[in-house]
Design a protein around this motif. Sequence first.
Motif, PDB file in Angstrom:
ATOM      1  N   PRO A   3       0.825  -1.208   0.000  1.00 58.10           N
ATOM      2  CA  PRO A   3       0.000   0.000   0.000  1.00 58.10           C
ATOM      3  C   PRO A   3       0.863   1.263   0.000  1.00 58.10           C
ATOM      4  N   GLY A   4       0.549   2.181  -0.905  1.00 58.60           N
ATOM      5  CA  GLY A   4       1.272   3.458  -0.965  1.00 58.60           C
ATOM      6  C   GLY A   4       2.644   3.356  -1.598  1.00 58.60           C
ATOM      7  N   GLN A   5       2.965   2.196  -2.165  1.00 58.84           N
ATOM      8  CA  GLN A   5       4.312   2.027  -2.747  1.00 58.84           C
ATOM      9  C   GLN A   5       4.270   1.865  -4.265  1.00 58.84           C
ATOM     10  N   VAL A   6       5.333   2.390  -4.881  1.00 55.42           N
ATOM     11  CA  VAL A   6       5.520   2.252  -6.330  1.00 55.42           C
ATOM     12  C   VAL A   6       6.800   1.445  -6.545  1.00 55.42           C
ATOM     13  N   ARG A   7       6.733   0.461  -7.440  1.00 57.26           N
ATOM     14  CA  ARG A   7       7.976  -0.245  -7.797  1.00 57.26           C
ATOM     15  C   ARG A   7       8.494   0.328  -9.116  1.00 57.26           C
ATOM     16  N   VAL A   8       9.783   0.654  -9.094  1.00 58.78           N
ATOM     17  CA  VAL A   8      10.412   1.209 -10.284  1.00 58.78           C
ATOM     18  C   VAL A   8      11.505   0.250 -10.744  1.00 58.78           C
ATOM     19  N   ALA A   9      11.480  -0.099 -12.027  1.00 59.78           N
ATOM     20  CA  ALA A   9      12.579  -0.852 -12.644  1.00 59.78           C
ATOM     21  C   ALA A   9      13.665   0.171 -12.978  1.00 59.78           C
ATOM     22  N   VAL A  10      14.788   0.068 -12.279  1.00 62.92           N
ATOM     23  CA  VAL A  10      15.812   1.121 -12.335  1.00 62.92           C
ATOM     24  C   VAL A  10      16.619   1.017 -13.629  1.00 62.92           C
ATOM     25  N   ARG A  11      16.820   2.153 -14.275  1.00 60.06           N
ATOM     26  CA  ARG A  11      17.686   2.220 -15.462  1.00 60.06           C
ATOM     27  C   ARG A  11      19.018   2.892 -15.140  1.00 60.06           C
ATOM     28  N   ALA A  12      19.040   3.764 -14.134  1.00 63.47           N
ATOM     29  CA  ALA A  12      20.272   4.477 -13.787  1.00 63.47           C
ATOM     30  C   ALA A  12      20.217   4.881 -12.321  1.00 63.47           C
ATOM     31  N   ALA A  13      21.370   4.777 -11.641  1.00 69.28           N
ATOM     32  CA  ALA A  13      21.431   5.151 -10.225  1.00 69.28           C
ATOM     33  C   ALA A  13      22.773   5.841  -9.969  1.00 69.28           C
ATOM     34  N   GLY A  14      22.726   7.036  -9.404  1.00 68.42           N
ATOM     35  CA  GLY A  14      23.928   7.836  -9.209  1.00 68.42           C
ATOM     36  C   GLY A  14      24.764   7.390  -8.022  1.00 68.42           C
ATOM     37  N   LEU A  15      26.051   7.769  -8.073  1.00 71.45           N
ATOM     38  CA  LEU A  15      26.968   7.539  -6.962  1.00 71.45           C
ATOM     39  C   LEU A  15      27.224   8.881  -6.275  1.00 71.45           C
ATOM     40  N   ASN A  16      27.373   8.867  -4.963  1.00 67.92           N
ATOM     41  CA  ASN A  16      27.703  10.079  -4.216  1.00 67.92           C
ATOM     42  C   ASN A  16      28.765   9.781  -3.168  1.00 67.92           C
ATOM     43  N   PRO A  17      29.617  10.790  -2.856  1.00 72.21           N
ATOM     44  CA  PRO A  17      30.622  10.561  -1.823  1.00 72.21           C
ATOM     45  C   PRO A  17      30.016  10.106  -0.490  1.00 72.21           C
ATOM     46  N   TYR A  18      28.789  10.560  -0.208  1.00 76.72           N
ATOM     47  CA  TYR A  18      28.119  10.131   1.028  1.00 76.72           C
ATOM     48  C   TYR A  18      28.082   8.606   1.123  1.00 76.72           C
ATOM     49  N   ASP A  19      27.856   7.940  -0.014  1.00 74.30           N
ATOM     50  CA  ASP A  19      27.758   6.469  -0.007  1.00 74.30           C
ATOM     51  C   ASP A  19      29.041   5.848   0.543  1.00 74.30           C
ATOM     52  N   TYR A  20      30.191   6.322   0.004  1.00 73.06           N
ATOM     53  CA  TYR A  20      31.430   5.660   0.450  1.00 73.06           C
ATOM     54  C   TYR A  20      31.860   6.120   1.835  1.00 73.06           C
ATOM     55  N   LYS A  21      31.469   7.348   2.213  1.00 71.44           N
ATOM     56  CA  LYS A  21      31.811   7.787   3.576  1.00 71.44           C
ATOM     57  C   LYS A  21      31.071   6.936   4.600  1.00 71.44           C
TER      58      LYS A  21
END
Length: 303
Positions: free
Chosen positions: A28-46
């Motif tokens: 309920p209240g959710q959308v599923r998205v088939a991802v085509r592109a996802a960005g990288l950010n320095p926050y991820d590796y920190k």
Amino acid sequence: MSRAVRYSEFGDADVLQVVEVETPQAGPGQVRVAVRAAGLNPYDYKVRRGEYGKVRPLPSGQGSEFAGTVDQLGPGITTVTVGQEVLGWTSFAAQAEYVLVPEDTLAPKPANLDWAVAGGIGLVGNTAKRATDAMRLTPDDTVLVTAAAGGVGLLCVQFARSVGAAVVATASETNHEFLRGLGAIPVAYGVGQLERARAAAPAGYTAMLDSAGRDGVLLGLDLGIHPSRINSIAYQPGAEEFGISTIGGGKKTTAELAWLARSAAHGSLQFPIRATFPLDRVQDAYRLLEKRHGLGKIVLTMP
Ligand SMILES: NC(=O)c1ccc[n+]([C@@H]2O[C@H](COP(=O)([O-])OP(=O)(O)OC[C@H]3O[C@@H](n4cnc5c(N)ncnc54)[C@H](OP(=O)(O)O)[C@@H]3O)[C@@H](O)[C@H]2O)c1
């Protein structure tokens, strides 16, 4: 089953894995998205290196922004339809073949917008807009933007120029031509940067947008910019240490995301892609990001 990026221990890029997971089902209240592109950010590796403390529950997913095609709707969804191309935000989950999100985190992707741009502009766009708006720049301002070739910096340059401020931008020489094209005066950082920055703005600076960290902030202070006119997104302790402002990413709206996407599609906002990698090469993608050099954004793409 589908594939997703996961790490089960904190560490360098070697801990990243692409694993098989149960394909998520929209509730309920959710959308599923088939991802085509996802960005990288320095926050991820920190976070992954444990720089903010080992606070993530493990195993952890990764990635804050994505673009893709809506492919399943949970009950109660009214604003998007199956098959629609969208971009959106999430938390520690975007680097996967499927994401589940609430509909109010999605904006329509303009048909002519490149997938990599759509999947990479969300977080840096929100950050750069908030950081630049916080300084209330006018055409009377001369602004120093540090790390100006990075994902956030190159947008700060454009937002500052769009209100008519003069911009001096620090970057490696290979990125100077691009910054000149945005209407900024580029200067190389490193040894001699203080003299070069002074020469680029002989009448002095009235504001600074820093994405470089403590050294960037010190350059601004050495140039005589008042601490209240320095905003750093990359050195949070600077608020206490120097009295600077540290306003970065925060409240996000789909209107803002849609505006970023439209501006990039229209070409009024330039958003270069440094590199794209397939999901399987997520380790290589982060190794490149963690070198901290290059123009624009790194994005994982899926066919
Ligand atoms: N607080 C927040 O809300 C928030 C949000 C997003 C990002 N951030 C932080 O902001 C920083 C930048 O993020 P990003 O996404 O723009 O990173 P990025 O795309 O990885 O940018 C790296 C850029 O930094 C430049 N650089 C490297 N060393 C430098 C130095 N010593 N002096 C000046 N520039 C240098 C490089 O320029 P050259 O290629 O020209 O050498 C490169 O273009 C990161 O620390 C990130 O964690 C904070």
